[in-house]
Design an enzyme around this catalytic site. Structure first.
Site, short mmCIF file in Angstrom:
data_model
loop_
_atom_site.label_atom_id
_atom_site.label_comp_id
_atom_site.label_asym_id
_atom_site.label_seq_id
_atom_site.Cartn_x
_atom_site.Cartn_y
_atom_site.Cartn_z
N ARG A 46 3.56 7.55 -0.93
CA ARG A 46 3.24 5.86 -1.55
C ARG A 46 2.87 4.81 -0.35
NH1 ARG A 46 8.31 6.35 -5.20
NH2 ARG A 46 7.80 7.44 -7.11
N ARG A 50 4.28 -1.26 -2.28
CA ARG A 50 4.78 -2.56 -2.02
C ARG A 50 5.78 -2.70 -0.35
NH1 ARG A 50 8.05 -1.41 -7.23
NH2 ARG A 50 8.34 0.62 -6.68
N ARG A 59 -2.69 -7.16 -4.43
CA ARG A 59 -2.67 -6.76 -5.98
C ARG A 59 -1.88 -7.95 -6.73
NH1 ARG A 59 -0.83 -2.21 -7.92
NH2 ARG A 59 0.47 -3.64 -9.57
N ASP A 95 -2.76 6.68 -10.00
CA ASP A 95 -1.71 6.99 -9.90
C ASP A 95 -1.88 8.52 -10.83
OD1 ASP A 95 1.15 5.88 -11.35
OD2 ASP A 95 0.97 7.39 -12.71
N TYR A 170 5.71 13.26 -19.22
CA TYR A 170 5.73 12.36 -19.86
C TYR A 170 4.76 12.05 -21.11
CZ TYR A 170 6.10 10.03 -14.89
OH TYR A 170 6.56 9.41 -13.82
#
Length: 365
Positions: A46, A50, A59, A95, A170
């Site tokens: 990552r 962010r 973004r 992702d 998921y």
């Protein structure tokens, strides 16, 4: 091609991967293949995200999944931490659910929640209805890889995918889960459907990785993020064979392969059998202990606790040096190399200047 091609022999010829760059001296690739790098390599899971103000700016107003299918945007976001931190690898901005979305599965990434699946998979009929993934459906990802390999110079590009178990969790749960109760119930109550599901997801994972490899990525990482929810016995019976097939199908590309999961301390030996060259270790156990569980002949990646980056520089420096020392002991005991990383991803509120200082420190050790 990397030097790994001398030891990883497969049926696919190098001509089938015409876009591969030659990066023989790149420290990350050297550490991954067991030769001596010019310095200890470091990158962060990552690292593009962010924690970077430039990421938040670019973004703004663009959904996560939409971002992953815009080649120029993927290229720019992937490059941002390389420019800022001088890390030893870029990892493709994407992702793990991207190949599922590309194949036609109805899902979205909901802010504050994560991937949400419209129609969970809970029966043999649901599994039979799952689509396959064709290379052209992830053509945007391949184009982004092509852009990146032209921009990165001597810096390797890591491609990645989610492992079949984590994707299955998921799909079965319908989204993120703390206990994975529906997933485990299906696994134990209907093993035939479970294995059929993981077989279909292994196909999708292989197709996604092959698209990245044909486009020119220099290494791959397979994330089994939620495998730590399993017992060792369940992992061996219900998960390991499918991860092994993924690694076997991409072996002929002859690039370093990394395998990582969270909370997998009790699974490390089995994960080491899946077929990767490097095993990622989270922050819960020391690297030299992890090496004993994995056994000799594998590289290690990790494993600074991401939360330590909030503790002040004196603490951070002490912990980075501790991990480097543990990695050196692991290498003396038979591990083939060490790639410094966090034990999981960069947390969103991390000060990016701290990450840059960590890179500088690791390179000095």
């Amino acid at each position: 091609m990397t030097g790994l091609e001398d030891t990883n022999v497969g049926s696919t010829t190098p001509a089938e991967y015409p876009s591969r760059r030659r990066l023989d001296t790149a420290p990350l690739l050297a550490a991954a293949r067991g030769t001596e790098p010019t310095h200890r390599p470091v990158w962060f899971m990552r690292q593009a995200g962010r924690s970077l103000p430039e990421y938040r700016e670019i973004r703004a107003g663009i959904g996560m999944l939409e971002s992953c299918f815009r080649p120029e945007l993927v290229c720019e976001i992937t490059l941002q931490p390389v420019r800022r931190h001088k890390v030893d690898a870029a990892i493709l901005f994407s992702d793990i659910v991207v190949p599922l979305k590309a194949a036609g599965i109805d899902l979205d990434i909901v802010a504050g929640t994560g991937p949400v699946v419209a129609n969970p998979v809970r029966s043999a009929a649901d599994v039979a209805a799952l689509p396959t993934l064709e290379a052209e459906e992830v053509g945007a990802v391949a184009r982004a890889v092509g852009l990146l390999t032209r921009e990165l110079g001597d810096t390797p590009l890591i491609g990645f995918a989610g492992a079949p178990f984590t994707l299955a969790s998921y799909l079965v749960e319908g989204g993120p889960s703390r206990n994975h109760e529906r997933t485990k119930a299906l696994m134990h109550s209907d093993p035939a459907t479970w294995h059929a599901l993981l077989g279909r997801l292994a196909d999708i994972t292989i197709a996604f990785l092959q698209a990245q490899l044909h486009a020119g990525v220099d290494a791959i990482q397979l994330f089994d993020s939620w495998a730590g929810a399993l017992s060792l016995a369940d992992y061996r019976e219900y998960v390991l064979p499918h991860s092994q097939r993924v690694f076997a199908e991409i072996e002929a590309a002859r690039v370093p392969r990394i395998h990582f999961g969270v909370g997998t301390g009790e699974l490390l030996g089995a994960m080491g059998e899946a077929g990767a060259d490097v095993v990622g270790v989270d922050w819960r156990i020391p690297l030299d202990v992890a090496a004993g569980r994995i056994g000799p002949g594998k590289g290690l990646q990790g494993n600074l606790d991401p939360a330590i980056l909030f503790a002040g520089w004196d603490v951070i420096e002490r912990e980075v040096r501790r991990i480097a020392a543990e990695a050196d002991r692991a290498r003396a005991a038979g591990a083939t190399g060490h790639i410094f990383n966090l034990g999981h991803g960069v947390l969103p509120d991390t000060d990016p200047t701290v990450l840059t200082r960590v890179v500088e420190l690791v390179h000095s050790l």
